[in-house]
Design an enzyme around this catalytic site. Sequence first.
Site, PDB file in Angstrom:
ATOM      1  N   GLU A 327      13.114 -17.424  14.492  1.00 39.70           N
ATOM      2  CA  GLU A 327      13.751 -18.005  13.295  1.00 39.70           C
ATOM      3  C   GLU A 327      15.265 -17.851  13.322  1.00 39.70           C
ATOM      4  OE1 GLU A 327      11.959 -16.666   9.625  1.00 39.70           O
ATOM      5  OE2 GLU A 327      10.267 -18.020   9.878  1.00 39.70           O
ATOM      6  N   HIS A 356      -3.118  -7.403  32.658  1.00 35.84           N
ATOM      7  CA  HIS A 356      -4.371  -7.949  33.191  1.00 35.84           C
ATOM      8  C   HIS A 356      -4.583  -9.392  32.748  1.00 35.84           C
ATOM      9  CE1 HIS A 356      -5.724  -3.948  34.618  1.00 35.84           C
ATOM     10  NE2 HIS A 356      -4.857  -3.580  33.692  1.00 35.84           N
ATOM     11  N   LYS A 470       6.838 -28.254   5.251  1.00 36.97           N
ATOM     12  CA  LYS A 470       6.586 -27.996   3.818  1.00 36.97           C
ATOM     13  C   LYS A 470       6.775 -29.265   3.000  1.00 36.97           C
ATOM     14  CE  LYS A 470       7.787 -23.108   3.914  1.00 36.97           C
ATOM     15  NZ  LYS A 470       8.781 -22.098   3.584  1.00 36.97           N
TER      16      LYS A 470
END
Length: 484
Positions: A327, A356, A470
């Site tokens: 951000e 791994h 949004k």
Amino acid sequence: MSLKLKSGFEFDYDNLFGDGKVTKADIDSYADDLKKAHAAMNVMREKGFIKAHLSKDGEPEKVLFSQLPYVEEGHLNSPASLKHLQELSDHAKKDVDVVVSLGIGGSFLGNKVLFDVHCGSFWNAKSDEERGGFPKVYFSGNNIDPRSTGDLINHLQKMAEVGKTHGKDKLKVLLLVISKSGGTLDTMSNFMVIYDALKKSANVDVEVVAVTDPNTEKMTLLKKLAADHGWDTFAVPDGVGGRFTIFCDVGLTLAACVGFDIKAFLDGAKDMDEACKNEDVWQNPAMLNAALKFAASEKHGRDIEVMMPYGDYLKSVSEWYIQLLAESLGKQYDKDGKEVCYGRTPLVAVGTTDMHSQTQQHQEGKLDKIVQFVKIAKWDNDLVIPDAFPEAKKLSDISGVTMGEALEVARQSNADALASNNRYNACFTLPELNAYHLGELLYMLAMSVAYEGELANVDAFNQPGVEAYKRIMGPKLQELKAKK
Ligand code: PA5
């Protein structure tokens, strides 16, 4: 090569700097920019001013996170605000069985770090005594997931029922609702679902504590609800963006509910801030980290940062850092309005687990990464690997060393292997995993993105990009509701 502070905190950048890596000439080429960035940080500390920073409403806005470590009268963290937190802590210890911390993004990630480091995986399975009387803790609001929210409600209702059959009082649940804007869909939908279900549960007493923007003239929805219902409130102050709120009431309310050492945490951050006031880049951990990573990205194409702490309970530090880096620095336009599409891509990893799974890529994939390790020098209650099966030579060979030592051998081997194949890596070392050193590390990372914002000439304190979805989501939800 490393920079070591008096506290024992160390930044080892040997595998990131030198021949074939970021060079002294690279860093020297930024001399003027570093000077300017350092001056800008001083202005930020003194006046809360960052050039070209605007709020999401396009208004000039202060940047105040660097004030948070300093608990002083008139500051965002003051003796009065710490007293209020102590009252919450006493109340949680005395009167509360369960805390549900509701929040997302900056209103969740830091709290999860504090919880994991202080409480570990088995906190809720411990007895009241083992928890020092502090309540059990659950997290919600970090998604909009009917399954996990339903599971949480069922679990709490079951707990209350079992308590009743054992002759206990009602289960006392404190909903710690954390939302700066006070209306975030993820947080508030979970809050309403859980609040409603628990209110209807005969064996549960529900209490709400709201952490939100304290502005009383333009109240957030959550603030208004708190005023109407008489809920206690804590503040997410103006000038502190979500990704920096671990140092204010957002993180500190959760800290208070589990007995985390708030003072030591802020002291660690404060001492780190002092170290980050040094104008010499080689002595200033945040400026050095920013300069090395910026150069690695801009001059060597290493623009992915894999944050890879070693130890299970540090995975959430990596998740917290992902938000901080993404951000703060992922920006389309620079401070002069020029399109730059800047940003280093963060990735979560944890050692040894991801050796791994991801290490193949780190070792042989594109030459576009820095692997940033975090190491704990000394583990509490370290366990010796016993010679449980002497007849099995391979197992017998690893006995006698502690798990902490084995963990570090694994990390060091990974670092050496990466370095041997021209793969940049670096390591932050914390002498121990405690509140003080955690405060040092997180604050250094926060200050480092502030420095990098200056070097890249982008606003490290806004996040205009998260508004795009949004704007689409709001009307879509309304459409859906209208169809019902
Ligand atoms: O960093 C941010 O601003 C976001 O991650 C927010 O913290 C997140 O969206 C939650 O916002 P709020 O605290 O307003 O509910």
